[in-house]
Write a protein that holds these residues in place. Structure first.
Motif, PDB file in Angstrom:
ATOM      1  N   PHE A   1       0.837  -1.200   0.000  1.00  0.00           N
ATOM      2  CA  PHE A   1       0.000   0.000   0.000  1.00  0.00           C
ATOM      3  C   PHE A   1       0.876   1.256   0.000  1.00  0.00           C
ATOM      4  CE2 PHE A   1      -2.649   3.008   2.698  1.00  0.00           C
ATOM      5  CZ  PHE A   1      -3.448   3.430   1.646  1.00  0.00           C
ATOM      6  N   LEU A   2       1.940   1.224   0.779  1.00  0.00           N
ATOM      7  CA  LEU A   2       2.853   2.365   0.836  1.00  0.00           C
ATOM      8  C   LEU A   2       3.586   2.567  -0.495  1.00  0.00           C
ATOM      9  CD1 LEU A   2       4.287   1.971   4.428  1.00  0.00           C
ATOM     10  CD2 LEU A   2       2.818   3.786   3.610  1.00  0.00           C
ATOM     11  N   LEU A   3       3.893   1.478  -1.189  1.00  0.00           N
ATOM     12  CA  LEU A   3       4.492   1.601  -2.519  1.00  0.00           C
ATOM     13  C   LEU A   3       3.553   2.361  -3.446  1.00  0.00           C
ATOM     14  CD1 LEU A   3       6.643   0.883  -4.703  1.00  0.00           C
ATOM     15  CD2 LEU A   3       5.297  -1.203  -5.130  1.00  0.00           C
ATOM     16  N   PHE A   4       2.272   2.014  -3.390  1.00  0.00           N
ATOM     17  CA  PHE A   4       1.266   2.718  -4.187  1.00  0.00           C
ATOM     18  C   PHE A   4       1.250   4.208  -3.831  1.00  0.00           C
ATOM     19  CE2 PHE A   4      -3.084   4.437  -3.791  1.00  0.00           C
ATOM     20  CZ  PHE A   4      -3.379   4.613  -5.141  1.00  0.00           C
ATOM     21  N   LEU A   5       1.240   4.526  -2.539  1.00  0.00           N
ATOM     22  CA  LEU A   5       1.204   5.926  -2.100  1.00  0.00           C
ATOM     23  C   LEU A   5       2.451   6.675  -2.563  1.00  0.00           C
ATOM     24  CD1 LEU A   5      -0.105   5.523   1.578  1.00  0.00           C
ATOM     25  CD2 LEU A   5      -1.438   6.051  -0.478  1.00  0.00           C
ATOM     26  N   TYR A   6       3.592   6.024  -2.469  1.00  0.00           N
ATOM     27  CA  TYR A   6       4.856   6.643  -2.881  1.00  0.00           C
ATOM     28  C   TYR A   6       4.836   6.972  -4.375  1.00  0.00           C
ATOM     29  CZ  TYR A   6       9.841   7.096  -3.935  1.00  0.00           C
ATOM     30  OH  TYR A   6      11.060   7.540  -4.381  1.00  0.00           O
ATOM     31  N   ASN A   7       4.408   6.013  -5.177  1.00  0.00           N
ATOM     32  CA  ASN A   7       4.469   6.193  -6.629  1.00  0.00           C
ATOM     33  C   ASN A   7       3.466   7.212  -7.148  1.00  0.00           C
ATOM     34  OD1 ASN A   7       6.647   4.541  -7.210  1.00  0.00           O
ATOM     35  ND2 ASN A   7       5.403   2.703  -7.475  1.00  0.00           N
ATOM     36  N   ILE A   8       2.376   7.474  -6.414  1.00  0.00           N
ATOM     37  CA  ILE A   8       1.422   8.497  -6.882  1.00  0.00           C
ATOM     38  C   ILE A   8       1.781   9.878  -6.327  1.00  0.00           C
ATOM     39  CG2 ILE A   8      -0.469   6.848  -7.170  1.00  0.00           C
ATOM     40  CD1 ILE A   8      -1.718   8.032  -4.591  1.00  0.00           C
ATOM     41  N   GLY A   9       2.853   9.965  -5.520  1.00  0.00           N
ATOM     42  CA  GLY A   9       3.349  11.266  -5.094  1.00  0.00           C
ATOM     43  C   GLY A   9       2.796  11.795  -3.791  1.00  0.00           C
ATOM     44  N   VAL A  10       2.283  10.913  -2.930  1.00  0.00           N
ATOM     45  CA  VAL A  10       1.845  11.363  -1.604  1.00  0.00           C
ATOM     46  C   VAL A  10       3.022  12.049  -0.904  1.00  0.00           C
ATOM     47  CG1 VAL A  10       1.214  10.508   0.703  1.00  0.00           C
ATOM     48  CG2 VAL A  10      -0.029   9.708  -1.312  1.00  0.00           C
ATOM     49  N   ASP A  11       2.762  13.186  -0.274  1.00  0.00           N
ATOM     50  CA  ASP A  11       3.849  14.002   0.280  1.00  0.00           C
ATOM     51  C   ASP A  11       4.465  13.409   1.541  1.00  0.00           C
ATOM     52  OD1 ASP A  11       3.776  16.646  -1.385  1.00  0.00           O
ATOM     53  OD2 ASP A  11       1.698  16.111  -1.010  1.00  0.00           O
ATOM     54  N   ALA A  12       3.670  12.720   2.345  1.00  0.00           N
ATOM     55  CA  ALA A  12       4.194  12.084   3.561  1.00  0.00           C
ATOM     56  C   ALA A  12       3.174  11.080   4.059  1.00  0.00           C
ATOM     57  CB  ALA A  12       4.491  13.121   4.650  1.00  0.00           C
TER      58      ALA A  12
END
Length: 725
Positions: free
Chosen positions: A82-93
């Motif tokens: 899930f965090l990989l998904f968040l990272y790749n879409i550009g979530v700031d933190a």
């Protein structure tokens, strides 16, 4: 130059997110459908999160995603994907609680920015320093700290700090409440808090069983709502990076009103600090949209009884007035208004004998005439369907304001009210050449587009600057507003309106893409991610005898926590292997330094381990006392020390303590947390009280360094406030 204070707004739904952005939030925080400490908010699925990030980034707003629950071993792979998904879409933190998750993310996604949740119970500069060593960018401090303590933590650490400024408070220190979990099976540390602090309780004499009649069905644990609107200057001066507004369970209108007012007040302060003010109307609107009474919490010192909302656990609205008289036959009440009232408003009559009567004002009369609204200080007549229990003198509160809600809703539903990004457009049109548009936004981002169609020579009416501007100014549903326009025309050209409009749309789309892409990281491929993931999950491979002595197959030892010398004597006599002394001793005086000296001697004489426990909770202002305790007891050479928060681990390491025991308050929930603590200098640890036998079987790293609590009274809450006091 120090950055301006960031307003961080809650987004429990896509509508609330729009409300936050359109009312001036610098950042929003939201949760996915899993691993969020507000499991019962609407929250966002993956597609909605991606859309939210795109929407916010185009408008210059940061997005933080909460993954702030404790993670079971069998969930670690799923949460990291899930965090990989968040990272790749550009979530700031990402906002996290679990130390094991922090360790795993730093290994797999080292560039991902992490903020540590208030659920981690960070109370002091030593705890902030501990987390900075783990690469944490921002720490969200416990809500029990004062302005002076926050200021001191900032001065000592120079870390990014975030503090709560508005909304609901917990009675217990966040991350240290087990009441919902152990009573109702719904863990607050797992995002499923049943809010037992909002329930009524009865005060009973523990010895006699006598019920105190004045305290039956009393809201002993229900706190007021935090409101620091008057303390914006101190928050800025304390050097915090962000103020957080609580409310992911609240409606979008609440978010719109609260964020909008904090935005106006903060901007007003920066514009003229010497003339800072909050208007009566602004404060009243904050109260009207939702309040349980307001408190400044511990920010300005001990709030004493003003911390609590003993009479009710939910919204009380604002005081409307008292019933001056009643007409039972016509079912009317007469009220002298302390604030304005309109048709459609919600009111609640605090009936003396019957509790509360809530209703929507459908009819309103002033001097016998039907009216839509009535001003403050007027006496109105309000029809009430049921007069049972209603008496003259009963108080009335306005619990909702139809006009306030309507205006709040317009801020995020009506395009004419949306915040716009100023845009400068340059256009050039010449016969035989394409239309060229260059757009530059307020942040300096530029894009150039040109039509495939080439301008023709006009037979009758060539294009004018006014006409082109009119077409390019049609930006209604976009995030932009035309602020400046320049044009070069040869005075002979004509081009179809459809081509101008197409070019405008392409220009807007290009600028949006530029604004989005600036926030996107270099994507991490799934294959590389899986490789790193397997290294992290195969944790037993790197788990050696050197990190945890006497691995596995020994009989369990018995550790006992005691509070006096007699308890130590009995524990030694009955076969204890380890004894814990010190720490908080609720209802007891505790042991003196001389008692501790004697206790250490007795244990050494009988070959029993003895650990001195630091307070599980200690605030920044108590750090000198904690240091004094360590310095005075170190000379007696206890076996080790027990740490109940990250600050204690960091402090004990500074004193060179080798045997540090991590207490259950550190919420050890998975293998990653165990290895993270061992890497941080911890020698042994107590596993979380919320783990089941099934959970325990899934650990790969449990050894004789691990403890489980097997017997004794468990504190359900730890609070800075004492209602009996």
């Amino acid at each position: 130059m120090r950055k301006k204070l960031e307003i961080l707004a809650p987004a429990g739904s896509p509508e609330a997110l729009r409300a936050a952005v359109e009312n001036g939030a610098d950042s929003v925080y939201l949760g996915g459908k899993e691993f969020s400490a507000r499991k019962y908010a609407s929250n966002f699925n993956r597609e909605e999160i991606a859309k939210a990030v795109e929407y916010c980034h185009i408008r210059g707003v940061n997005v933080y995603v909460t993954v702030n629950t404790l993670i079971r071993n069998n969930e670690m792979e799923r949460v990291l994907e899930f965090l990989l998904f968040l990272y790749n879409i550009g979530v700031d933190a990402v906002i996290v609680q679990d130390l094991g998750l922090i360790k795993a993310v730093k290994k797999i996604l080292p560039d991902f920015t992490l903020h540590v949740s208030t659920q981690a119970t960070v109370l002091n500069s030593s705890g902030v320093s501990f987390l900075k060593n783990w690469g944490i960018k921002r720490v969200i401090l416990a809500r029990e700290l004062s302005f002076q303590e926050i200021k001191k933590i900032k001065e000592k650490t120079e870390a990014e700090l975030e503090v709560f400024a508005h909304g609901a408070l917990c009675f217990s220190f966040s991350g240290q409440c087990l009441m919902s979990s152990l009573i109702g099976g719904r863990s607050g540390n797992r995002g499923r808090c049943a809010q037992p602090c909002r329930l009524p309780y009865t005060l009973v004499d523990r010895c006699t069983g006598e019920v105190f009649k004045d305290f039956e069905n009393f809201y002993f644990l229900s706190t007021r709502d935090l409101n620091l609107i008057y303390h914006i200057p101190e928050l800025v001066k304390a050097g915090v990076s962000a103020i957080k507004i609580e409310g992911r369970m609240k409606r979008p209108e609440y978010v719109a009103v609260v964020v909008g007012i904090y935005r106006k007040v903060l901007d007003r302060y920066y514009k003229n600090p010497d003339k800072f003010c909050v208007s009566d109307e602004e404060y009243e609107q904050l109260a009207q949209i939702f309040n349980r009474d307001f408190t400044t919490g511990f920010f300005t010192g001990d709030p004493k009884p003003a911390f609590m909302s003993y009479s009710r656990p939910n919204n009380r609205g604002i005081f409307l007035g008292r019933i001056t008289s009643i007409d039972k036959k016509r079912k009317l009440i007469y009220v002298n208004l302390r604030t304005h009232l309109s048709k459609g408003d919600g009111i609640e009559i605090w009936v003396t004998d019957e509790g509360r009567k809530g209703l929507i004002v459908k009819e309103l009369y002033l001097e016998g005439r039907p009216v839509k609204e009535a001003p403050r200080d007027s006496t109105v007549e309000i029809p009430v369907p049921s007069m049972d229990g209603v008496r003259a003198g009963d108080r009335i509160f306005k619990t909702s304001d139809a006009e306030l809600l309507s205006k709040a809703k317009e801020t995020y539903t009506s395009p004419k009210n949306f915040k716009k990004i100023p845009l400068e457009i340059f256009a050039e049109v010449r016969v035989g050449k394409p239309l060229v548009l260059k757009g530059t936004d307020a942040d300096g981002n530029s894009a150039v587009v040109e039509t495939s169609f080439k301008a023709e020579k006009a037979v009758k009416r060539p294009l004018t600057e006014e006409f082109i501007r009119e077409q390019l100014d049609r930006l209604g549903n976009t995030p932009f507003a035309l602020e400046k326009f320049q044009c070069i025309l040869d005075g002979q050209s004509i081009i179809p309106v459809s081509e101008i409009n197409r070019a405008r749309r392409e220009l807007v789309s290009s600028l949006e893409q530029i604004r989005r892409s600036k926030k996107l990281p270099k994507p991490l491929g799934y294959e590389e991610f899986r490789k790193n993931l397997q290294e992290v999950l195969n944790i037993s491979k790197g788990f050696t005898e050197g990190k945890a002595k006497n691995h596995n197959k020994l009989l369990p030892k018995i550790s006992i926590a005691v509070s006096d010398l007699e308890g130590i004597k009995t524990s030694i006599k009955t076969g204890a292997d380890r004894i814990y002394i010190g720490g908080e001793q609720f209802g007891k005086k505790g042991m003196t330094i001389e008692d501790i000296k004697r206790a250490v001697e007795m244990c050494h004489e009988n070959d029993v381990e003895i650990y001195c426990a630091l307070h599980r909770i200690w605030l920044e202002k108590e750090q000198d006392k904690i240091k004094e305790f360590v310095e005075k007891t170190l000379i007696y050479e206890p076996t080790g020390y027990t740490a109940g928060n990250y600050g204690s681990i960091n402090l004990l390491k500074q004193y060179g303590v080798k045997n540090i025991h991590a207490d259950y308050s550190l919420n050890v929930f998975n293998d990653q947390t165990i290895t993270a603590l061992l890497d941080s200098g911890v020698a042994s640890y107590t596993l979380s009280l919320e783990l089941s036998f099934k959970d325990l079987k899934e650990f790969k790293t449990i050894s004789s360094a691990a403890e489980c609590v097997a017997h004794g009274a468990l504190p359900l809450m730890v609070s800075q406030f004492c209602f009996l006091g």
